[in-house]
Design a protein around this motif. Structure first.
Motif: not given
Length: 466
Positions: A202-204, A215-216, A229-232
């Protein structure tokens, strides 16, 4: 997202002093000479009704040398990111051409702004502000950052000009369940963990540090529970941050912590514990969020290396002994079930409700087990306690002479409450409020009948004594 407020102005007008006063920190370097601040500093103001990210910027001097040009770039980048600009002026210098130039630049941005005239202490404030009315601002605020004068009116004006709070806006459909911010220094495996939990890329995720810039937010449902979920972006020490885009990503990380229920702080077991890891933990503790420590890349260590990493964490982070610690491999998926169980436990503890009778009884038990120490021949008396908030759990304790309680006793009370209510993975915030005697300084006035009785008793005592 919590809003961003930028402090701008000429060098040496007191921006860093104001930053420290509003964030209640000493993060910004302060000295009585211009040009001390060259980079941008980030902090969160929590003394107002609403929290907001505050940016301290370098002075805009208008000089042509390379260093001042870099400082100007940093300041203008902060203005671009901010929802509100606070232009700080110097009351002792008066209105200078540089002030007008900076204000013209702020007005061109079309953003809301405030003018705070600093260093009004010892001056006739009304006369000082009259000089600055030539700027044509709708309102001028006289303050003294070093003496904390005028900060409340300034905060009120800031809050009045900020965009609506998040709960006044429509929340995105993905914002459901427990909000989990995944934070850590660059390249510890945050994005890899998100992808592994989701079961898709989903994220790189890359071996190159700094891949994640924003922040994804990603929705996740696992074992019947919903999460966001917050990917920072990776957080580095301020001295290591040079890229302008990376500075924006730090703001996003601070905002993500303010929004989250639980923060997962990821460590890289293959590199051990670093000062940058402690820096990240400091941000989480400042935000007061429930905490889970995930030691990543555990599968690549032998028994000796694992024991060394464990000992290092115990030694470096004794102040977060309440946090649940898990070992994982984000790349291979091991330990993820235990990690999410730790998130659930920490979230439940951070939102736990404790009744006033239960808290008061716990307080009495703690005092019986360990009396408050004597200070000046007298000890504090703790009377009752009640719940003051959640995430983190906040306990308000009422009593007398509570200001004399040493930090060691407060730590004892925190641990006692944590053990009694089985709170894990969350900090516990204690607030102490001293009571006042309503009869202090007052004297009862006797009625005529009481006065006559008192006089008869006095005469009777005198006769017996004679």
């Amino acid at each position: 997202m919590i809003p961003v407020v930028a402090l701008v102005g000429r060098p040496n007008v007191g921006k860093s002093t104001l930053f420290n006063a509003l964030t209640q920190t000493r993060d910004a370097l302060v000295a009585d000479r211009p040009g001390v601040t060259r980079d941008r500093h980030y902090g969160v103001c929590r003394i107002a009704e609403r929290h907001f990210v505050l940016i301290d910027t370098g002075g805009l001097a208008g000089d042509a040398d390379e260093l001042h040009e870099f400082t100007a770039i940093q300041s203008h980048a902060a203005i671009d990111e901010a929802a509100l600009i606070v232009l700080v002026l110097d009351a002792r210098d008066g209105l200078l051409p540089g002030d007008r130039s900076i204000l013209d630049g702020v007005r061109k941005q079309g953003k809301p702004f405030l003018i705070a005239v600093n260093k009004v202490d010892g001056l006739d404030e009304s006369n000082v502000l009259t000089e600055f009315t030539r700027l044509g601002a709708d309102k001028l605020l006289g303050i003294s950052a070093s003496h904390r004068r005028g900060l409340t009116p300034l905060l009120n004006e800031i809050l009045a000009r900020l965009p609506p709070a998040q709960d006044e806006l429509a929340m995105p459909a993905t914002e459901t369940g427990t909000r989990v911010a995944i934070v850590g220094r660059p390249n510890v495996g945050k994005s890899t963990l998100v992808n592994r939990l989701l079961g898709e890329d989903r994220v790189i995720a890359s071996e190159l540090p700094g891949t994640t810039r924003d922040a994804i937010h990603v929705a996740l449902e696992r074992d019947g529970r919903k999460y966001t979920l917050i990917d920072t972006a990776g957080v580095r020490r301020k001295g290591r941050v040079e890229d302008v885009v990376e500075k924006f990503s730090i703001i996003k990380t601070l905002q993500a912590l303010e929004e989250a229920h639980v923060a997962i702080v990821m460590l890289d077991a293959s590199e051990g514990v670093t000062d940058q890891d402690a820096h990240v933990l400091g941000h989480v503790l400042d935000a007061g969020r429930a905490l889970v420590i995930a030691v990543n890349k555990w599968d690549g260590l032998d028994a000796y290396q694992r024991s060394r990493v464990t000992e290092e964490i115990d030694r470096r982070f004794p102040y977060v002994e309440f946090a649940i610690r898990t070992t994982i491999s984000a790349k291979h998926g091991s330990g993820l079930a235990e990690l999410m169980k730790a998130v659930d436990k920490s979230h439940r503890s951070s939102m736990k409700r404790m009744s006033t009778p239960e808290l008061t009884e716990t307080l009495e038990m703690a005092v019986q087990a360990h009396q408050p120490p004597m200070v000046g021949g007298r000890a504090a008396k703790l009377r009752y306690a009640h719940m003051g908030g959640s995430n983190p759990p906040t306990v308000v304790i009422h009593g007398t002479r509570v200001q004399t309680l040493p930090d060691s006793y407060k730590k004892f009370l925190e641990g006692f409450i944590r053990k009694r209510f089985k709170l894990v993975g969350t900090p516990v915030k204690l607030e102490f409020r001293g009571g006042t005697n309503p009869y202090e300084g007052k004297k009862n006035v006797l009625t005529d009948k009481q006065q006559q009785k008192r006089n008869r008793m006095i005469r009777h005592i005198k006769r017996r004594g004679g």
